[in-house]
Write a protein that holds these residues in place. Structure first.
Motif, PDB file in Angstrom:
ATOM      1  N   SER A  67       0.752  -0.649  -0.525  1.00 50.78           N
ATOM      2  CA  SER A  67      -0.095   0.581   0.262  1.00 50.78           C
ATOM      3  C   SER A  67       1.350   1.028  -0.193  1.00 50.78           C
ATOM      4  N   VAL A  68       0.244   2.539  -0.401  1.00 51.80           N
ATOM      5  CA  VAL A  68       1.694   3.600  -0.403  1.00 51.80           C
ATOM      6  C   VAL A  68       1.906   4.172   0.995  1.00 51.80           C
ATOM      7  N   LYS A  69       0.885   3.450   2.622  1.00 50.90           N
ATOM      8  CA  LYS A  69       1.263   3.278   3.403  1.00 50.90           C
ATOM      9  C   LYS A  69       2.697   3.171   3.653  1.00 50.90           C
ATOM     10  N   GLU A  70       3.248   1.738   3.175  1.00 50.97           N
ATOM     11  CA  GLU A  70       3.977   0.828   3.013  1.00 50.97           C
ATOM     12  C   GLU A  70       5.440   1.939   2.158  1.00 50.97           C
ATOM     13  N   LEU A  71       4.929   2.885   1.668  1.00 50.25           N
ATOM     14  CA  LEU A  71       5.972   3.532   1.141  1.00 50.25           C
ATOM     15  C   LEU A  71       6.645   4.852   2.175  1.00 50.25           C
ATOM     16  N   SER A  72       5.723   5.039   3.329  1.00 49.81           N
ATOM     17  CA  SER A  72       6.862   5.843   4.040  1.00 49.81           C
ATOM     18  C   SER A  72       8.169   5.715   4.393  1.00 49.81           C
ATOM     19  N   SER A  73       9.352   7.064   4.454  1.00 44.08           N
ATOM     20  CA  SER A  73      10.103   6.363   4.677  1.00 44.08           C
ATOM     21  C   SER A  73      11.012   6.513   3.256  1.00 44.08           C
ATOM     22  N   TYR A  74      10.689   5.522   2.659  1.00 44.27           N
ATOM     23  CA  TYR A  74      11.545   4.875   1.284  1.00 44.27           C
ATOM     24  C   TYR A  74      11.452   6.005   0.111  1.00 44.27           C
ATOM     25  N   VAL A  75      10.487   6.874   0.981  1.00 49.67           N
ATOM     26  CA  VAL A  75      10.843   7.958  -0.850  1.00 49.67           C
ATOM     27  C   VAL A  75      11.446   9.526   0.275  1.00 49.67           C
ATOM     28  N   PRO A  76      12.291   9.751   0.032  1.00 51.26           N
ATOM     29  CA  PRO A  76      12.900  10.975   1.330  1.00 51.26           C
ATOM     30  C   PRO A  76      11.629  12.321   1.734  1.00 51.26           C
ATOM     31  N   ASN A  77      11.917  12.531   3.029  1.00 50.71           N
ATOM     32  CA  ASN A  77      10.963  13.285   2.909  1.00 50.71           C
ATOM     33  C   ASN A  77       9.426  12.974   3.327  1.00 50.71           C
ATOM     34  N   PHE A  78       8.956  12.209   2.273  1.00 48.79           N
ATOM     35  CA  PHE A  78       7.541  11.054   2.180  1.00 48.79           C
ATOM     36  C   PHE A  78       7.172  10.495   4.026  1.00 48.79           C
ATOM     37  N   ILE A  93       4.411  15.511   2.711  1.00 47.87           N
ATOM     38  CA  ILE A  93       5.321  15.561   1.928  1.00 47.87           C
ATOM     39  C   ILE A  93       6.392  17.222   2.333  1.00 47.87           C
ATOM     40  N   ARG A  94       7.599  16.791   3.078  1.00 44.61           N
ATOM     41  CA  ARG A  94       7.938  18.264   3.954  1.00 44.61           C
ATOM     42  C   ARG A  94       7.534  18.568   4.477  1.00 44.61           C
ATOM     43  N   GLY A  95       6.467  17.904   5.369  1.00 43.79           N
ATOM     44  CA  GLY A  95       5.950  18.764   6.598  1.00 43.79           C
ATOM     45  C   GLY A  95       4.996  19.288   5.703  1.00 43.79           C
ATOM     46  N   ILE A  96       4.108  19.537   3.983  1.00 41.77           N
ATOM     47  CA  ILE A  96       2.662  19.827   3.905  1.00 41.77           C
ATOM     48  C   ILE A  96       3.036  18.415   4.032  1.00 41.77           C
TER      49      ILE A  96
END
Length: 686
Positions: A67-78, A93-96
């Protein structure tokens, strides 16, 4: 440990029982080549002046990302926190980001926009790639793109042909199955059909009921037709269905001082049911000098949430919320094609969205409830244009601008229903709001060779205001738009004959009228505007292929996001506090190694591992409670013999103990992160 030994034994036996076959690298491929999908709106992201990450099919499979949730941290600042249910799917993303109401990140699946974040947490079966664009993308994408864009691309039957069966099982009675077929009838016509099912008994037991609190059953299907009626025309028709029925919200009382979690312990079963139907028709014409694309999309969402709002064994509050949404959008884009110094793209975007919400709070000790009904139709249009000019053979500049207009209405009715008595109307109102905004973007890039570049960009981000579903005063019925300016400089370099790739970006975001969530016990969540915030940080990616079969990737993001000026009330001043729900660091180190013709039996043997970290995370504006930086270790082994592939995977091998969510609502509550999990799957390619 017995389960681990058993699964590994089954995996080893299934890998060895098959006799030697021809080299599969000649007759078939276990994985698709990493082909970068170039969208209609942007060129290849590796050559574009923006910070972006491309996640290919191989990476998704190697890291068992479902799931997209499991993509957390694999992408910088995501960061997409995994808590609550599929309805609670905020993206940062970047705090937004946005915890409630409309998202701050644009989300597209095969160019079909998803306006509701409750439709973000979808199954990633048969996904070919995911693009994550960081920073405001309002010039080309507009609505809800103040923080970035997520583009998901599924497999095309003209590029990929296969019939595939997959069955998997893991602890917590985790079962999944997928059946798909991709057929290319001729060079101009292909179709695909995919169906998947996933269930899990849940990770946390509700002590009050003795049953699991977070069980889930989810089924999804997708059909697609790609047809080229003429040499320059391509028609793509797709439709997907996603149905889920889950328990959720495994929240328990948490003591921040002792770090003790009391566990899930409330009397009423909390649940979330969701149906999402997304359909799209795209027509693309690729001429000698221009590219034209038409995208017609429709999305229907029906969901039902029931939640024990007090999260205690006592029967105090229970909330039911329902949503019915129909969204129809149409977009036309026209893009130049050619090798000249001037390139351009322009477009027109129209949408209409009808959303009907109901929210009923039951006061169980007082024997009455307060049902509320909202009818919120929204319409909008946008026109945009971006020009790029090659100043020299290496230097180019871009200027883009978009104009957005939205009109929203809200018809509100409130009632009080006493048990065994009549329903009494307590309030109603009709409101209208409209928003308009210009969002410009400027960028400059200098290329070195064919694959290296440095760039600088300035972009305006914008997100429209809206209506709250809960409020106490008239001032809380609605919230205002928010704005930001994003400044970034970056570079992308290839070294050692493309065996090493590095990407570095520095950014600063100036953020005004930030839309902030406010939780009121017994009432719910209210969106309001903060004063002035900023976010600054760095993103770094390093990819290497040092030897044949070995791939290593490092992704790191640092975000320092704070309130510069935010006085919530006369007694609450959060100026200079850190923004909640924003991790200071995201970190991922991934490696996979493949061997071929192992013992002349196994055609391909792949070992994958990832070390993923995130934190520090402050949970509330007062910064009183935080989750320190933590890391989880994940591993996977895959073996292919002929058309059969066997996998064994595990996540959070060290059983790292961490908090995935914390909040205060009549008490202090938290949800624990997922524990150690292990499973196996068998894939058969026909």
């Amino acid at each position: 440990m017995k389960r681990i030994v058993l699964l590994c034994s089954l995996f080893a036996v299934s890998s060895m029982v098959f006799s030697e076959v021809e080299d599969t690298t000649k007759i078939m491929k276990l994985k698709l080549d990493e082909v970068l999908v170039t969208g209609i709106k942007q060129e290849k992201i590796s050559k574009s002046p923006l910070s972006a990450s491309y996640v290919g099919k191989d990476f998704i499979n190697d890291n068992e990302i479902k799931s997209v949730k499991e993509l957390s941290s694999y992408v910088p600042n995501f960061f997409m926190p995994d808590y609550g249910s599929k309805q609670t799917s905020p993206v940062y993303i970047r705090g937004i980001g946005s915890k409630i109401n409309a998202p701050s990140i644009g989300f597209y699946v095969d160019d079909i926009p998803h306006f509701e974040k409750s439709a973000f947490d979808i199954d990633l079966a048969d996904v070919s790639s995911i693009d994550v664009l960081r920073g405001p993308q309002g010039t080309l994408y507009g609505r809800n793109a103040i923080g970035g864009i997520i583009n998901i691309h599924t497999l095309s039957p003209l590029d990929y042909q296969n019939t595939r069966l997959k069955v998997g099982y893991g602890n917590y009675n985790d079962f999944e199955s997928t059946v798909s077929n991709y057929t290319k009838l001729n060079d101009r016509l292909g179709f695909s059909v995919m169906g998947t099912y996933h269930q899990n008994d849940g990770y946390f037991t509700n002590m009050a009921t003795g049953s699991k609190a977070d069980d889930i059953k989810n089924g999804a299907s997708r059909i697609s037709l790609v047809w080229k009626p003429a040499q320059r025309w391509t028609l793509h028709i797709s439709s997907s269905l996603d149905v889920s029925n889950q328990g959720g919200y495994p929240y328990g009382i948490y003591n921040p001082d002792t770090k003790e979690w009391a566990g899930v312990n409330y009397d009423s079963y909390s649940m979330y049911k969701r149906t999402v139907i997304s359909s799209g028709i795209s027509a693309k014409y690729e001429g000698r000098h221009i590219i034209f694309n038409s995208q017609t999309s429709h999305q229907y969402i029906k969901d039902h949430q029931g939640i024990d709002q007090d999260f205690t064994p006592a029967a105090v509050y229970y909330v039911e919320q329902r949503l019915r949404q129909n969204m129809l959008s149409q977009e036309f884009t026209l893009k130049s094609k050619g090798s000249g110094p001037y390139h351009w793209i322009g477009g027109l975007f129209l949408f209409t969205q009808k959303a009907k919400n109901s929210l009923e709070m039951s006061y169980l000790t007082k024997n009455y409830s307060t049902p509320k009904y909202y009818d919120i139709p929204t319409k909008g249009l946008a026109v945009y244009h971006q020009s790029t000019y090659d100043i020299s053979s290496t230097l180019s500049g871009s200027v883009g601008v978009r104009y957005d207009y939205e009109h929203a209405e809200n018809t509100y009715e409130a009632y009080k229903h006493v048990v065994n008595s009549d329903i009494v109307k307590t309030g109603d109102s009709e409101s209208k709001m409209h928003f308009s905004q210009l969002t410009p973007k400027f960028s400059l890039q200098n290329s070195f060779g064919q694959n290296n570049l440095v760039y600088a960009s300035v972009a305006r981000g914008y997100k429209a205001g809206g209506f709250n579903q809960t409020f106490i005063t008239d001032d809380e019925k609605s919230f205002k738009p928010e704005y930001n300016w994003n400044y970034e400089v970056g570079t992308k370099w290839h070294f050692l004959d493309n065996k090493l790739y590095a990407e570095l970006c520095l950014f600063y975001i100036d953020w005004r009228n930030q839309q902030i969530n406010k939780t009121i016990p017994g009432v719910g969540n209210i969106q309001q505007n903060a004063g002035h915030s900023d976010s600054k940080g760095v993103e770094f990616t390093l990819q290497s292929n040092p030897v044949k079969g070995l791939n290593i990737q490092l992704n790191y993001g640092y975000t320092y996001a704070r309130f510069l000026e935010y006085k919530k009330s006369d007694t609450e001043d959060y100026s200079h506090k850190m923004l909640p729900m924003v991790p200071r660091n995201t970190f991922a180190l991934n490696a996979d190694y493949s061997m071929y013709k192992v013992l002349n039996v196994i055609d391909r043997l792949t070992f994958s591992g990832s070390l993923v970290g995130v934190g520090k995370i402050y949970w509330n504006e007062d910064n009183a409670v935080s989750q320190p930086f933590y890391m989880t270790l994940n591993m996977k082994v895959m073996a292919t013999v002929g058309r059969l592939t066997c996998e064994v995977w595990s996540k959070n091998i060290t059983d790292t103990d961490y908090i995935s969510y914390y909040f205060v609502s009549g008490g202090k509550f938290a949800q624990k992160g997922k524990p150690f999990t292990i499973g196996t799957s068998i894939i058969f390619n026909i």
